[in-house]
Scaffold this motif. Structure first.
Motif, PDB file in Angstrom:
ATOM      1  N   MET A 128     -27.920   6.188 -14.700  1.00  0.00           N
ATOM      2  CA  MET A 128     -27.672   6.968 -13.488  1.00  0.00           C
ATOM      3  C   MET A 128     -26.995   8.306 -13.802  1.00  0.00           C
ATOM      4  O   MET A 128     -27.204   9.294 -13.098  1.00  0.00           O
ATOM      5  CB  MET A 128     -26.794   6.168 -12.521  1.00  0.00           C
ATOM      6  N   ILE A 129     -26.204   8.336 -14.856  1.00  0.00           N
ATOM      7  CA  ILE A 129     -25.527   9.597 -15.170  1.00  0.00           C
ATOM      8  C   ILE A 129     -26.531  10.665 -15.603  1.00  0.00           C
ATOM      9  O   ILE A 129     -26.348  11.856 -15.320  1.00  0.00           O
ATOM     10  CB  ILE A 129     -24.446   9.392 -16.268  1.00  0.00           C
ATOM     11  N   TYR A 130     -27.624  10.244 -16.248  1.00  0.00           N
ATOM     12  CA  TYR A 130     -28.654  11.211 -16.634  1.00  0.00           C
ATOM     13  C   TYR A 130     -29.334  11.799 -15.397  1.00  0.00           C
ATOM     14  O   TYR A 130     -29.648  12.986 -15.347  1.00  0.00           O
ATOM     15  CB  TYR A 130     -29.693  10.545 -17.541  1.00  0.00           C
ATOM     16  N   VAL A 131     -29.577  10.938 -14.405  1.00  0.00           N
ATOM     17  CA  VAL A 131     -30.176  11.400 -13.148  1.00  0.00           C
ATOM     18  C   VAL A 131     -29.230  12.384 -12.463  1.00  0.00           C
ATOM     19  O   VAL A 131     -29.657  13.423 -11.953  1.00  0.00           O
ATOM     20  CB  VAL A 131     -30.475  10.210 -12.211  1.00  0.00           C
ATOM     21  N   PHE A 132     -27.942  12.050 -12.460  1.00  0.00           N
ATOM     22  CA  PHE A 132     -26.947  12.918 -11.833  1.00  0.00           C
ATOM     23  C   PHE A 132     -26.900  14.283 -12.527  1.00  0.00           C
ATOM     24  O   PHE A 132     -26.874  15.328 -11.852  1.00  0.00           O
ATOM     25  CB  PHE A 132     -25.564  12.264 -11.897  1.00  0.00           C
ATOM     26  N   VAL A 133     -26.904  14.296 -13.853  1.00  0.00           N
ATOM     27  CA  VAL A 133     -26.869  15.550 -14.604  1.00  0.00           C
ATOM     28  C   VAL A 133     -28.108  16.384 -14.299  1.00  0.00           C
ATOM     29  O   VAL A 133     -28.022  17.605 -14.090  1.00  0.00           O
ATOM     30  CB  VAL A 133     -26.770  15.279 -16.121  1.00  0.00           C
ATOM     31  N   PHE A 134     -29.261  15.736 -14.246  1.00  0.00           N
ATOM     32  CA  PHE A 134     -30.507  16.455 -13.951  1.00  0.00           C
ATOM     33  C   PHE A 134     -30.476  17.042 -12.539  1.00  0.00           C
ATOM     34  O   PHE A 134     -30.871  18.201 -12.330  1.00  0.00           O
ATOM     35  CB  PHE A 134     -31.704  15.523 -14.101  1.00  0.00           C
ATOM     36  N   LEU A 135     -29.997  16.273 -11.564  1.00  0.00           N
ATOM     37  CA  LEU A 135     -29.921  16.763 -10.189  1.00  0.00           C
ATOM     38  C   LEU A 135     -28.945  17.927 -10.070  1.00  0.00           C
ATOM     39  O   LEU A 135     -29.207  18.892  -9.342  1.00  0.00           O
ATOM     40  CB  LEU A 135     -29.510  15.625  -9.248  1.00  0.00           C
ATOM     41  N   MET A 136     -27.820  17.836 -10.764  1.00  0.00           N
ATOM     42  CA  MET A 136     -26.876  18.952 -10.757  1.00  0.00           C
ATOM     43  C   MET A 136     -27.520  20.190 -11.384  1.00  0.00           C
ATOM     44  O   MET A 136     -27.308  21.321 -10.919  1.00  0.00           O
ATOM     45  CB  MET A 136     -25.613  18.572 -11.524  1.00  0.00           C
ATOM     46  N   GLY A 137     -28.325  19.959 -12.411  1.00  0.00           N
ATOM     47  CA  GLY A 137     -29.046  21.068 -13.036  1.00  0.00           C
ATOM     48  C   GLY A 137     -30.034  21.708 -12.078  1.00  0.00           C
ATOM     49  O   GLY A 137     -30.214  22.932 -12.081  1.00  0.00           O
ATOM     50  N   LEU A 138     -30.682  20.888 -11.249  1.00  0.00           N
ATOM     51  CA  LEU A 138     -31.600  21.421 -10.232  1.00  0.00           C
ATOM     52  C   LEU A 138     -30.863  22.334  -9.262  1.00  0.00           C
ATOM     53  O   LEU A 138     -31.358  23.398  -8.872  1.00  0.00           O
ATOM     54  CB  LEU A 138     -32.269  20.286  -9.450  1.00  0.00           C
ATOM     55  N   ILE A 139     -29.668  21.908  -8.860  1.00  0.00           N
ATOM     56  CA  ILE A 139     -28.863  22.693  -7.922  1.00  0.00           C
ATOM     57  C   ILE A 139     -28.489  24.037  -8.547  1.00  0.00           C
ATOM     58  O   ILE A 139     -28.621  25.094  -7.908  1.00  0.00           O
ATOM     59  CB  ILE A 139     -27.603  21.918  -7.502  1.00  0.00           C
ATOM     60  N   PHE A 140     -28.037  23.995  -9.796  1.00  0.00           N
ATOM     61  CA  PHE A 140     -27.705  25.242 -10.476  1.00  0.00           C
ATOM     62  C   PHE A 140     -28.954  26.092 -10.703  1.00  0.00           C
ATOM     63  O   PHE A 140     -28.893  27.326 -10.675  1.00  0.00           O
ATOM     64  CB  PHE A 140     -27.008  24.956 -11.803  1.00  0.00           C
ATOM     65  N   GLY A 141     -30.084  25.418 -10.907  1.00  0.00           N
ATOM     66  CA  GLY A 141     -31.344  26.138 -11.064  1.00  0.00           C
ATOM     67  C   GLY A 141     -31.698  26.934  -9.820  1.00  0.00           C
ATOM     68  O   GLY A 141     -32.228  28.047  -9.901  1.00  0.00           O
ATOM     69  N   SER A 142     -31.370  26.380  -8.649  1.00  0.00           N
ATOM     70  CA  SER A 142     -31.594  27.092  -7.394  1.00  0.00           C
ATOM     71  C   SER A 142     -30.748  28.366  -7.342  1.00  0.00           C
ATOM     72  O   SER A 142     -31.210  29.425  -6.907  1.00  0.00           O
ATOM     73  CB  SER A 142     -31.251  26.179  -6.206  1.00  0.00           C
TER      74      SER A 142
END
Length: 249
Positions: A1-15
């Motif tokens: 789950m932590i990998y999913v969380f890191v990826f989602l946070m990356g998506l937010i920063f990508g925006s």
């Protein structure tokens, strides 16, 4: 789950990186005004600004005027997620992970700006330099960073001057020269050598493919910044090991 969380946070920063890519070279604040449709200028609601998901729900179109939204936006968001996840997988939970994510994000921003406008804004190089200095101080590599920065700048400046005189036109933009100097601060002189050769190799392959696709009449200008950025970022994953195996350095 932590990998999913890191990826989602990356998506937010990508925006957020999308905002930076559009506004920085145009001299617009990255904080205000709120994001709006570039076609009808309608402010984008929060529920239409959810990274990746909103693009899928809206089918790549503005809710108000139905104009197409560039595929570039979700692509950059995905890159933001992949950079964060890749660095986290490599370095785990540490301060260096934050440093390398910042490094990757700055390189991503300057790459897309260079691809669109053929410029590398000084503010991006300055940010990379500031965080690079903090990085080498934190890791006790001040001397290595200084040597790498000076080596990268002088080497690429010399190459740019020589080829400009031979070709009788600008061979490399000064933004590229400053970028390689900053990369040297982060990666050291070995990283500079790797970055130049790997970027040149990738650039040559891309150039050959473009000529093969469009014929010998292909004369379009190809920015070198994205190749330098990709090469520099790849170095933190396998570049040091590759240089050691190939050249013993």
């Amino acid at each position: 789950m932590i990998y999913v969380f890191v990826f989602l946070m990356g998506l937010i920063f990508g925006s957020f990186l999308n905002v930076c890519i559009y506004r920085i070279p145009r001299g617009i604040s990255i904080i205000t005004p709120p994001s709006s449709c570039p076609t009808c200028d309608t402010p984008i609601k929060w529920y239409d600004n959810i990274p990746l998901l909103s693009y899928i729900i809206l089918k790549g179109k503005c809710r108000n005027c139905k104009s197409k939204i560039s595929l570039k936006y979700p692509i950059i968001e995905i890159f933001g997620g992949l950079i964060a996840l890749g660095v986290f997988l490599k370095f785990g939970l540490s301060l260096n992970t934050i440093f390398w994510i910042i490094f990757g994000y700055c390189l991503l921003v300057l790459s897309f700006i260079d691809l669109e406008l053929f410029i590398i804004p000084d503010i991006i190089n300055i940010l990379l330099l500031v965080f690079g200095i903090l990085f080498v101080i934190f890791n006790g590599k001040i001397t290595e960073g200084l040597i790498g920065g000076v080596f990268g700048f002088i080497l690429f400046y010399s190459v740019a001057e020589i080829f400009s005189k031979i070709l009788k036109q600008e061979a490399l933009g000064f933004g590229d020269v400053k970028l390689l100097g900053v990369i040297g601060v982060w990666l050291g002189w070995v990283g500079v050598v790797y970055t130049i050769f790997f970027a040149s190799f990738i650039g040559s392959i891309v150039g050959i493919l473009l000529v093969a696709l469009f014929g010998k009449t292909f004369k379009a200008k190809i920015p070198f910044g994205p190749f330098l950025a990709l090469s520099a970022f790849s170095y933190i994953f396998f570049g040091k090991e590759l240089m050691h195996v190939l050249y013993g350095i």
